[in-house]
Design a protein around this motif. Structure first.
Motif, PDB file in Angstrom:
ATOM      1  N   THR A   1       1.031  -0.614   0.349  1.00  0.00           N
ATOM      2  CA  THR A   1      -0.097   0.300   0.234  1.00  0.00           C
ATOM      3  C   THR A   1       0.416   0.718   0.210  1.00  0.00           C
ATOM      4  O   THR A   1       1.536   0.965   0.721  1.00  0.00           O
ATOM      5  CB  THR A   1      -0.956  -0.086   1.069  1.00  0.00           C
ATOM      6  N   LEU A   2       0.380   2.258  -0.962  1.00  0.00           N
ATOM      7  CA  LEU A   2       1.259   3.732  -0.766  1.00  0.00           C
ATOM      8  C   LEU A   2       0.512   4.273  -0.459  1.00  0.00           C
ATOM      9  O   LEU A   2      -0.587   5.007  -0.681  1.00  0.00           O
ATOM     10  CB  LEU A   2       1.577   3.935  -2.747  1.00  0.00           C
ATOM     11  N   LEU A   3       1.335   4.959   0.983  1.00  0.00           N
ATOM     12  CA  LEU A   3       0.884   6.729   1.134  1.00  0.00           C
ATOM     13  C   LEU A   3       1.451   7.400   0.893  1.00  0.00           C
ATOM     14  O   LEU A   3       3.117   7.564   1.625  1.00  0.00           O
ATOM     15  CB  LEU A   3       0.774   6.369   2.717  1.00  0.00           C
ATOM     16  N   THR A   4       0.811   8.803   0.452  1.00  0.00           N
ATOM     17  CA  THR A   4       2.003  10.335   0.466  1.00  0.00           C
ATOM     18  C   THR A   4       2.376  10.863   1.400  1.00  0.00           C
ATOM     19  O   THR A   4       0.722  10.818   1.968  1.00  0.00           O
ATOM     20  CB  THR A   4       2.368  10.770  -1.016  1.00  0.00           C
ATOM     21  N   PHE A   5       2.913  12.356   1.473  1.00  0.00           N
ATOM     22  CA  PHE A   5       2.495  12.954   2.682  1.00  0.00           C
ATOM     23  C   PHE A   5       3.272  14.501   1.331  1.00  0.00           C
ATOM     24  O   PHE A   5       4.164  13.714   0.855  1.00  0.00           O
ATOM     25  CB  PHE A   5       3.528  12.560   3.498  1.00  0.00           C
ATOM     26  N   PRO A   6       3.257  15.635   1.781  1.00  0.00           N
ATOM     27  CA  PRO A   6       3.569  16.101   0.793  1.00  0.00           C
ATOM     28  C   PRO A   6       5.175  17.010   1.202  1.00  0.00           C
ATOM     29  O   PRO A   6       5.500  17.764   1.056  1.00  0.00           O
ATOM     30  CB  PRO A   6       2.410  17.524   1.573  1.00  0.00           C
ATOM     31  N   SER A   7       5.852  16.778   2.357  1.00  0.00           N
ATOM     32  CA  SER A   7       7.417  16.737   1.917  1.00  0.00           C
ATOM     33  C   SER A   7       8.208  16.825   0.948  1.00  0.00           C
ATOM     34  O   SER A   7       8.022  15.796   0.231  1.00  0.00           O
ATOM     35  CB  SER A   7       7.543  16.010   3.137  1.00  0.00           C
ATOM     36  N   ALA A   8       9.096  17.675   0.642  1.00  0.00           N
ATOM     37  CA  ALA A   8      10.170  17.335  -0.020  1.00  0.00           C
ATOM     38  C   ALA A   8      11.028  16.810   0.179  1.00  0.00           C
ATOM     39  O   ALA A   8      12.333  16.784  -0.751  1.00  0.00           O
ATOM     40  CB  ALA A   8       9.992  18.797  -0.756  1.00  0.00           C
ATOM     41  N   GLU A   9      11.476  16.948   1.212  1.00  0.00           N
ATOM     42  CA  GLU A   9      12.804  15.907   1.849  1.00  0.00           C
ATOM     43  C   GLU A   9      12.469  14.123   2.497  1.00  0.00           C
ATOM     44  O   GLU A   9      12.277  13.871   2.442  1.00  0.00           O
ATOM     45  CB  GLU A   9      13.468  17.390   3.391  1.00  0.00           C
ATOM     46  N   HIS A  10      13.966  13.819   1.940  1.00  0.00           N
ATOM     47  CA  HIS A  10      13.768  12.358   2.581  1.00  0.00           C
ATOM     48  C   HIS A  10      14.223  11.912   3.837  1.00  0.00           C
ATOM     49  O   HIS A  10      14.172  12.934   4.478  1.00  0.00           O
ATOM     50  CB  HIS A  10      15.156  12.555   1.913  1.00  0.00           C
TER      51      HIS A  10
ATOM     52  N   ASP B   1       0.543  14.094  12.868  1.00  0.00           N
ATOM     53  CA  ASP B   1      -0.700  13.481  13.686  1.00  0.00           C
ATOM     54  C   ASP B   1      -0.939  12.969  12.407  1.00  0.00           C
ATOM     55  O   ASP B   1      -1.731  11.502  12.601  1.00  0.00           O
ATOM     56  CB  ASP B   1      -1.040  14.815  13.854  1.00  0.00           C
ATOM     57  N   GLY B   2      -1.115  13.382  11.264  1.00  0.00           N
ATOM     58  CA  GLY B   2      -1.470  12.756   9.639  1.00  0.00           C
ATOM     59  C   GLY B   2      -0.446  10.971  10.168  1.00  0.00           C
ATOM     60  O   GLY B   2      -1.375   9.802   9.662  1.00  0.00           O
ATOM     61  N   TRP B   3       0.888  10.949  10.662  1.00  0.00           N
ATOM     62  CA  TRP B   3       1.128   9.799   9.859  1.00  0.00           C
ATOM     63  C   TRP B   3       1.352   9.017  11.082  1.00  0.00           C
ATOM     64  O   TRP B   3       0.795   8.021  10.536  1.00  0.00           O
ATOM     65  CB  TRP B   3       2.710  10.546   9.874  1.00  0.00           C
ATOM     66  N   ASP B   4       1.396   9.552  12.571  1.00  0.00           N
ATOM     67  CA  ASP B   4       0.688   7.922  13.400  1.00  0.00           C
ATOM     68  C   ASP B   4      -0.794   8.058  12.983  1.00  0.00           C
ATOM     69  O   ASP B   4      -0.946   6.569  13.213  1.00  0.00           O
ATOM     70  CB  ASP B   4       0.828   9.361  14.553  1.00  0.00           C
TER      71      ASP B   4
END
Length: 350
Positions: A311-320, A329-332
């Motif tokens: 399953t792929l979950l994306t987040f808005p960060s642009a850093e590794h 909170d969203g990640w947790d």
């Protein structure tokens, strides 16, 4: 640095692509001896080119005296700021003992026989993997945050070189053995960050304890080292032939006098795009499209090859490896929900 009307501590920073993104980060200062956790954006001043953010806590050093610092995703430099009980343990490995932090939830739970093992990335330290511990604790898992060969606090390999997970996974396998033999773990969840994800994949495919591994949570994963190294070379502006030559040298027995490796790397072994069908464990792949170190396209292709498993979950960060930082909170919540509802590996112990 100053206090606002409510006595909250604030810090004014030069505005940049890193310092103006939402989320929770940290600053290392005083030559790495000082550390502060930096939170929400309070205001920006386009004219002055600055951003003001809230200081959530200062773990060490005097931030008032700091004139410069390094922006980082390592929000927890040690386990102490987590506020969770832990102990220092030692994992027997090939060349000695590798230190780890053990977090045992004080309350019994239905998942008390499940352990989580948290694996950091290349050139980092085990503190970088602490971000996954609170989720595991909420689920009632016991956590081991591990080190492995060539970390500053772990035994060195004979050649003192990283092998991109090809050998390091044996030290993490020793942590799995510890969880099973010393802690009675029946199931193990692996949290892998960058190189740590590559190590987790090696364990899921090759470990003698793979039947104990029930799920993988891999963040900014290095899934295929050949593609990753070529992508890094291109993003750095290097010609393609330089990248190809580098790969040939790393994989050549005759070039060990240059690479310093005691054995050549096997990029087939390190390539889980091609080995995806060897895996039989549910995998949550967390990544961001702007990652310039580990290409997002590899994660997308990997999930496409195993749509019923990954399953792929994306987040808005642009850093590794800063997906968590961009939205803690969203990640947790997303990881908690996935671990609670995803079926375990069919091969995992009942």
């Amino acid at each position: 640095m100053f206090h606002d009307a409510n006595e909250a501590l604030l810090v004014e920073l030069p505005a940049s692509a890193r310092t103006t993104v939402p989320g929770r980060y940290s600053i290392w200062f005083a030559n790495g001896t000082g550390h502060a956790c930096i939170g929400e954006i309070v205001s920006t001043d386009a004219g002055a080119g600055t951003v003001t953010r809230r200081v959530e806590r200062v773990d060490s050093g005097d931030l008032l005296l700091a004139k410069a610092g390094i922006w980082s995703g390592y929000v927890y430099p040690t386990p102490d700021p987590l506020g969770l009980p832990y102990s220092d343990v030692e994992i027997p490995v090939e060349n000695g003992v590798a230190p780890a932090w053990k977090f045992a939830p004080p309350r019994a739970s239905a998942d008390s026989s499940t352990w989580a093992i948290h694996i950091h990335g290349l050139g980092g330290s085990k503190a970088g993997a602490l971000r996954g511990v609170p989720v595991a604790d909420r689920l009632g898992y016991t956590s081991l945050v591990v080190s492995f060969r060539n970390d500053w606090d772990a035994p060195a390999s004979a050649d003192r070189r990283y092998h991109l997970g090809e050998t390091e996974w044996h030290d993490v396998e020793a942590a799995v053995l510890y969880a099973v033999s010393q802690g009675g773990a029946r199931n193990v969840v692996l949290f892998g960050w960058s190189l740590g994800a590559s190590i987790a994949l090696q364990l899921a495919a090759s470990s003698e304890f793979r039947h104990r591994i029930s799920r993988l949570v891999v963040n900014a994963p290095v899934i295929d080292w050949r593609s990753t190294l070529v992508g890094n070379a291109r993003s750095s502006g290097l010609p393609g032939w330089v990248a190809r030559l580098g790969l040939q040298m790393l994989g050549s027995s005759g070039m060990r006098w240059i690479t310093g490796l005691d054995a050549p790397l096997s990029f087939h072994t390190l390539g889980f795009l091609a080995r995806a069908n060897e895996l039989n464990v549910p995998i949550l792949v967390i990544h961001n499209e702007g990652d310039r170190s580990t290409p997002f396209a590899i994660s997308r292709d990997f999930v496409a090859r195993r749509p019923g498993l990954a399953t792929l979950l994306t987040f808005p960060s642009a850093e590794h490896t800063q997906e968590w930082n961009s939205d803690p909170d969203g990640w947790d919540t997303a990881v908690f929900d996935w671990l609670r509802t995803a079926p375990p590996s069919p091969a995992a112990s009942p």
